[in-house]
Design an enzyme around this catalytic site. Structure first.
Site, PDB file in Angstrom:
ATOM      1  N   LYS A 146       0.872  -1.178   0.000  1.00  7.00           N
ATOM      2  CA  LYS A 146       0.000   0.000   0.000  1.00  7.00           C
ATOM      3  C   LYS A 146       0.902   1.219   0.000  1.00  7.00           C
ATOM      4  O   LYS A 146       1.493   1.570   1.026  1.00  7.00           O
ATOM      5  CB  LYS A 146      -0.898  -0.002   1.237  1.00  7.00           C
ATOM      6  CG  LYS A 146      -1.883   1.162   1.302  1.00  7.00           C
ATOM      7  CD  LYS A 146      -3.056   0.966   0.374  1.00  7.00           C
ATOM      8  CE  LYS A 146      -4.094   2.060   0.548  1.00  7.00           C
ATOM      9  NZ  LYS A 146      -5.269   1.867  -0.319  1.00  7.00           N
TER      10      LYS A 146
ATOM     11  N   GLY B 110      -3.809   0.801  -4.899  1.00  6.89           N
ATOM     12  CA  GLY B 110      -3.799   2.254  -4.970  1.00  6.89           C
ATOM     13  C   GLY B 110      -4.720   2.907  -3.955  1.00  6.89           C
ATOM     14  O   GLY B 110      -5.352   2.247  -3.129  1.00  6.89           O
TER      15      GLY B 110
END
EC number: 6.3.3.3
Length: 231
Positions: free
Chosen positions: A39, A112
């Site tokens: 992440k 994302g």
């Protein structure tokens, strides 16, 4: 899935990217593959609170999870970083971290924040720029109902303009009682996306007990994502 990298983006925020990432991770783990989840930027949370990586791990099972930056405001990463007085995350950092994870894992999933072209830094770099550095495919997670065709077409068009591969589209939340628009979108999404529909996650999937989530996840995904849907 060819290659070690898969970026998971979407047509907006709160559409099921994290649950989609967990389903792909669970399916890969069930096939005996080692999985890492990256992440780049977690927004809207302060230190000590579980973020998206923790949720993927809870649902999919033990895996390697890495979060590069965290910003407290629930905003685009570039804006959240600026408001917090913290350095942003650029595409070079994302690519470097993903490559390091690929040395020890069969599959690296990069989730994302928000949509594909949300700014990660003040130079306007996005998740697409990070994917470009790795020549990595980008899976598009979208919604089921009215409005999804336009948003999906815009996202996949942006990928083609950047010469990025899109293996397909995944519906992040399929309703128990789909309306007319949702039912029609099953046929229309592949056409507007110019990419196959690779599955649909049921609404409420994240509320399943983790063992049930892991058992059912392959059935939500097409074979291109390692699943059994449509076989």
């Amino acid at each position: 899935m060819d290659g070690p990298f898969l970026f998971v983006s979407g047509t907006g925020t709160e559409i099921g990217k994290t649950v989609a990432t967990a389903a792909i991770a669970a399916t890969a783990r069930a096939a005996g593959r080692s999985v890492a989840v990256l992440k780049p930027a977690q927004t809207g949370l302060t230190a000590g609170h579980p973020g998206d990586v923790a949720e993927v791990t809870r649902l999919a099972g033990p895996l390697t999870g890495v979060e590069l930056a965290r910003y407290p405001d629930p905003l685009a990463p570039a804006t959240a970083a600026r408001r917090a007085g913290l350095p942003p995350v650029g595409p070079a950092e994302v690519a470097k971290a993903a490559e390091a994870l690929a040395e020890d894992h069969d599959l690296v999933l990069v989730e994302g924040a928000g949509g594909l072209l949300v700014w990660f830094d003040e130079s306007g770099n996005t998740l697409a720029d990070a994917a470009s550095r790795l020549d990595a495919p980008v899976l598009v997670v979208t919604t089921a109902g009215l409005g999804t065709l336009n948003a999906t077409a815009l996202t996949t068009e942006a990928l083609r303009a950047r010469r990025l591969a899109c293996p397909g589209v995944l519906i992040g939340g399929w309703p128990a009682a789909p309306d007319l628009a949702a039912r029609c979108n099953l046929d229309d999404l592949p056409s507007v996306a110019q990419a196959p529909l690779l599955g649909a996650l049921p609404d409420g999937a994240a509320a399943l007990p983790p063992n049930a989530f892991r058992r059912r996840a392959p059935g939500w995904l097409a074979p291109a994502l390692g699943g059994t849907r449509g076989r």
